[in-house]
Write a protein that holds these residues in place. Structure first.
Motif, PDB file in Angstrom:
ATOM      1  N   LEU A   1      16.522  -4.190   1.509  1.00 19.00           N
ATOM      2  CA  LEU A   1      16.018  -4.877   1.740  1.00 19.00           C
ATOM      3  C   LEU A   1      15.072  -5.145   1.376  1.00 19.00           C
ATOM      4  O   LEU A   1      14.772  -5.072   0.229  1.00 19.00           O
ATOM      5  N   ARG A   2      15.025  -6.501   1.044  1.00 14.96           N
ATOM      6  CA  ARG A   2      13.794  -6.918  -0.205  1.00 14.96           C
ATOM      7  C   ARG A   2      12.898  -7.723  -0.359  1.00 14.96           C
ATOM      8  O   ARG A   2      12.901  -8.630   1.180  1.00 14.96           O
ATOM      9  N   CYS A   3      12.003  -7.838  -0.735  1.00 18.70           N
ATOM     10  CA  CYS A   3      10.183  -8.123  -0.074  1.00 18.70           C
ATOM     11  C   CYS A   3      10.035  -9.322  -0.984  1.00 18.70           C
ATOM     12  O   CYS A   3       9.949  -8.751  -2.881  1.00 18.70           O
ATOM     13  N   LYS A   4       9.380  -9.832  -0.703  1.00 18.72           N
ATOM     14  CA  LYS A   4       8.430 -10.815  -2.364  1.00 18.72           C
ATOM     15  C   LYS A   4       7.452 -11.121  -1.285  1.00 18.72           C
ATOM     16  O   LYS A   4       6.854 -11.566  -1.156  1.00 18.72           O
ATOM     17  N   PRO A   5       6.390 -10.802  -2.629  1.00 18.96           N
ATOM     18  CA  PRO A   5       4.531 -10.064  -2.184  1.00 18.96           C
ATOM     19  C   PRO A   5       4.253 -11.415  -2.529  1.00 18.96           C
ATOM     20  O   PRO A   5       4.691 -12.296  -3.345  1.00 18.96           O
ATOM     21  N   ILE A   6       3.179 -11.889  -1.367  1.00 19.54           N
ATOM     22  CA  ILE A   6       2.113 -12.748  -1.940  1.00 19.54           C
ATOM     23  C   ILE A   6       1.638 -13.358  -3.605  1.00 19.54           C
ATOM     24  O   ILE A   6       1.230 -11.738  -3.792  1.00 19.54           O
ATOM     25  N   SER A   7       1.847 -14.057  -4.529  1.00 15.01           N
ATOM     26  CA  SER A   7       1.561 -14.028  -5.596  1.00 15.01           C
ATOM     27  C   SER A   7       0.486 -13.424  -6.171  1.00 15.01           C
ATOM     28  O   SER A   7      -0.634 -14.422  -5.382  1.00 15.01           O
ATOM     29  N   GLY A   8      -0.288 -12.760  -6.790  1.00 10.68           N
ATOM     30  CA  GLY A   8      -1.311 -11.880  -6.974  1.00 10.68           C
ATOM     31  C   GLY A   8      -1.679 -11.063  -6.372  1.00 10.68           C
ATOM     32  O   GLY A   8      -2.571  -9.941  -6.604  1.00 10.68           O
ATOM     33  N   HIS A   9      -1.009 -10.548  -5.332  1.00  9.69           N
ATOM     34  CA  HIS A   9      -1.254  -9.602  -4.553  1.00  9.69           C
ATOM     35  C   HIS A   9      -1.273  -8.231  -4.857  1.00  9.69           C
ATOM     36  O   HIS A   9       0.241  -8.416  -5.462  1.00  9.69           O
ATOM     37  N   ASN A  10      -2.364  -6.720  -4.972  1.00 10.68           N
ATOM     38  CA  ASN A  10      -1.810  -5.867  -6.449  1.00 10.68           C
ATOM     39  C   ASN A  10      -0.641  -4.820  -4.870  1.00 10.68           C
ATOM     40  O   ASN A  10      -0.985  -3.312  -5.369  1.00 10.68           O
TER      41      ASN A  10
ATOM     42  N   GLU B   1       5.328   2.153  12.302  1.00 12.92           N
ATOM     43  CA  GLU B   1       5.189   2.874  11.446  1.00 12.92           C
ATOM     44  C   GLU B   1       5.003   2.447   9.972  1.00 12.92           C
ATOM     45  O   GLU B   1       6.265   1.930   9.756  1.00 12.92           O
ATOM     46  N   LEU B   2       4.312   2.930   8.828  1.00 14.93           N
ATOM     47  CA  LEU B   2       3.972   3.004   7.550  1.00 14.93           C
ATOM     48  C   LEU B   2       5.126   4.156   6.909  1.00 14.93           C
ATOM     49  O   LEU B   2       5.161   4.994   7.419  1.00 14.93           O
ATOM     50  N   LEU B   3       6.109   2.848   6.013  1.00 15.75           N
ATOM     51  CA  LEU B   3       6.546   4.499   5.681  1.00 15.75           C
ATOM     52  C   LEU B   3       6.327   4.289   3.828  1.00 15.75           C
ATOM     53  O   LEU B   3       6.286   5.051   3.820  1.00 15.75           O
ATOM     54  N   ILE B   4       5.788   3.300   3.753  1.00 14.88           N
ATOM     55  CA  ILE B   4       6.086   3.858   2.287  1.00 14.88           C
ATOM     56  C   ILE B   4       4.851   2.353   1.733  1.00 14.88           C
ATOM     57  O   ILE B   4       5.044   1.419   2.224  1.00 14.88           O
ATOM     58  N   TYR B   5       3.806   2.877   0.398  1.00 14.33           N
ATOM     59  CA  TYR B   5       3.056   2.117  -0.111  1.00 14.33           C
ATOM     60  C   TYR B   5       2.864   2.134  -1.688  1.00 14.33           C
ATOM     61  O   TYR B   5       3.118   2.848  -1.681  1.00 14.33           O
ATOM     62  N   PHE B   6       2.621   0.707  -2.651  1.00  9.32           N
ATOM     63  CA  PHE B   6       2.173   0.852  -3.748  1.00  9.32           C
ATOM     64  C   PHE B   6       0.935   0.173  -3.806  1.00  9.32           C
ATOM     65  O   PHE B   6       0.460  -0.885  -3.318  1.00  9.32           O
ATOM     66  N   ASN B   7       0.659   0.502  -5.351  1.00 16.60           N
ATOM     67  CA  ASN B   7      -0.294  -0.896  -5.429  1.00 16.60           C
ATOM     68  C   ASN B   7       0.307  -0.409  -6.805  1.00 16.60           C
ATOM     69  O   ASN B   7      -0.249   0.589  -7.980  1.00 16.60           O
ATOM     70  N   ASN B   8      -0.301  -1.827  -7.721  1.00 10.85           N
ATOM     71  CA  ASN B   8      -0.162  -2.293  -8.879  1.00 10.85           C
ATOM     72  C   ASN B   8       1.505  -1.601  -9.393  1.00 10.85           C
ATOM     73  O   ASN B   8       1.524  -1.251 -10.102  1.00 10.85           O
ATOM     74  N   ASN B   9       2.229  -1.533  -8.595  1.00  8.11           N
ATOM     75  CA  ASN B   9       3.619  -1.907  -8.473  1.00  8.11           C
ATOM     76  C   ASN B   9       3.920   0.003  -8.403  1.00  8.11           C
ATOM     77  O   ASN B   9       5.343   0.732  -8.476  1.00  8.11           O
ATOM     78  N   VAL B  10       2.800   1.425  -8.146  1.00  5.81           N
ATOM     79  CA  VAL B  10       2.848   2.928  -8.481  1.00  5.81           C
ATOM     80  C   VAL B  10       2.908   2.698  -6.834  1.00  5.81           C
ATOM     81  O   VAL B  10       1.966   2.514  -6.180  1.00  5.81           O
ATOM     82  N   PRO B  11       4.398   3.985  -6.852  1.00  6.46           N
ATOM     83  CA  PRO B  11       3.778   4.513  -5.253  1.00  6.46           C
ATOM     84  C   PRO B  11       3.059   5.212  -4.888  1.00  6.46           C
ATOM     85  O   PRO B  11       2.310   5.457  -5.640  1.00  6.46           O
TER      86      PRO B  11
ATOM     87  N   SER C   1      15.328   4.987   0.262  1.00  5.40           N
ATOM     88  CA  SER C   1      13.659   4.961  -1.145  1.00  5.40           C
ATOM     89  C   SER C   1      13.365   3.285  -1.531  1.00  5.40           C
ATOM     90  O   SER C   1      14.398   2.452  -1.232  1.00  5.40           O
ATOM     91  N   ALA C   2      12.861   3.428  -1.771  1.00 10.72           N
ATOM     92  CA  ALA C   2      11.687   2.538  -2.058  1.00 10.72           C
ATOM     93  C   ALA C   2      11.500   1.897  -3.294  1.00 10.72           C
ATOM     94  O   ALA C   2      10.921   2.942  -4.220  1.00 10.72           O
ATOM     95  N   LYS C   3      11.757   0.861  -4.001  1.00 10.73           N
ATOM     96  CA  LYS C   3      10.768   0.583  -5.522  1.00 10.73           C
ATOM     97  C   LYS C   3      10.303  -0.805  -5.375  1.00 10.73           C
ATOM     98  O   LYS C   3      10.576  -2.021  -4.533  1.00 10.73           O
ATOM     99  N   MET C   4       9.635  -0.760  -6.461  1.00 13.43           N
ATOM    100  CA  MET C   4       9.026  -1.724  -6.438  1.00 13.43           C
ATOM    101  C   MET C   4       8.502  -2.993  -8.153  1.00 13.43           C
ATOM    102  O   MET C   4       7.844  -1.962  -9.296  1.00 13.43           O
ATOM    103  N   PRO C   5       9.538  -2.662  -9.021  1.00 12.76           N
ATOM    104  CA  PRO C   5       9.286  -2.717 -10.461  1.00 12.76           C
ATOM    105  C   PRO C   5       9.555  -4.211 -11.222  1.00 12.76           C
ATOM    106  O   PRO C   5       8.711  -3.667 -12.202  1.00 12.76           O
ATOM    107  N   ASN C   6       8.618  -4.824 -10.224  1.00 10.07           N
ATOM    108  CA  ASN C   6       7.872  -5.520 -10.856  1.00 10.07           C
ATOM    109  C   ASN C   6       6.550  -6.246  -9.824  1.00 10.07           C
ATOM    110  O   ASN C   6       6.992  -5.732  -8.581  1.00 10.07           O
TER     111      ASN C   6
END
Lengths: 110, 115
Positions: B21-30, B44-54, B66-71
């Protein structure tokens, strides 16, 4: 996380005000009170939030009890488009984590 | 602004298959969040990232997820192998910063059905 308690469901007539209650007796001083709603087949959307004082925006008003142990979301003039599940959520200062409860399912009667 | 974009909107797959599954956040959101919604368990909250870091993955059900945020503009949630009990609506949300008074903006969700 501090918990909230909401009625499972409520009904209201169209074009009348709606008061949605929320109890949060274990709220801490750094908890913000957020309200989100989820319309059918959509993602949740932000409605309003507050810390201590009552708040107004174009969608609704939030009345917070003086001891902060309860709050009320007020829709001033309900329309059919306001039919949704409304979630009252406490968010602690320092993190963005939203813990959703079961919410209140609001039905608007034409 | 296009809001949070999720793809695909619907996914039907067979048990054992990999799902992304893919997600593109709003530009500028951290900050970015992945949620799952089922009738039985609600949202339910599964995972969250701040500045691309889980930051917190304690809600991830098991190692199959598994979840990733490469950028800053892209995140994926992967299920491998998928099981029928993973059938749910998966939402992605983003927020401008790591503050309790910020609003979370949710995407339209991906409805996943695992047969």
């Amino acid at each position: 996380d501090a918990k909230t308690t909401q009625p499972n469901s409520m009904e209201s007539n169209e074009e009348e005000p709606v008061h949605l209650p929320c109890n949060h007796s274990t709220i801490s001083g750094t908890d913000y009170i957020h309200w989100y709603r989820q319309l059918p087949s959509q993602g949740p959307e932000y409605v309003i939030h507050g810390l201590t004082s009552n708040v107004n925006n174009r969608m609704a008003s939030l009345a917070i009890a003086e001891d902060r142990k309860s709050s009320t979301l007020i829709l001033h003039r309900a329309t059919l488009r306001d039919a949704a599940v409304y979630y009252c959520i406490l968010v602690n200062f320092g993190n963005e984590k939203l813990t959703f409860g079961t919410g209140t399912r609001l039905t608007i009667i034409p | 602004d296009a809001g949070v974009i999720q793809s695909p909107r619907h996914e039907v797959t067979e048990m054992g298959q990999e799902v992304t599954l893919r997600c593109k956040p709003i530009s500028g959101h951290n900050s970015l969040f992945w949620y799952r919604q089922t009738m039985m368990r609600g949202l339910e909250l599964l995972i969250y990232f701040n500045n691309n870091v889980p930051i917190d993955d304690s809600g991830m059900p098991e190692d199959r997820f598994s979840a990733k945020m490469p950028n800053a503009s892209f995140s994926t949630l992967k299920i491998q192998p998928s099981e029928p009990r993973d059938s749910a609506v998966y939402f992605c949300a983003s927020t401008p910063s790591w503050l309790a008074q910020e609003t979370q903006y949710f995407g339209p969700g991906t409805r996943l059905l695992v047969l």
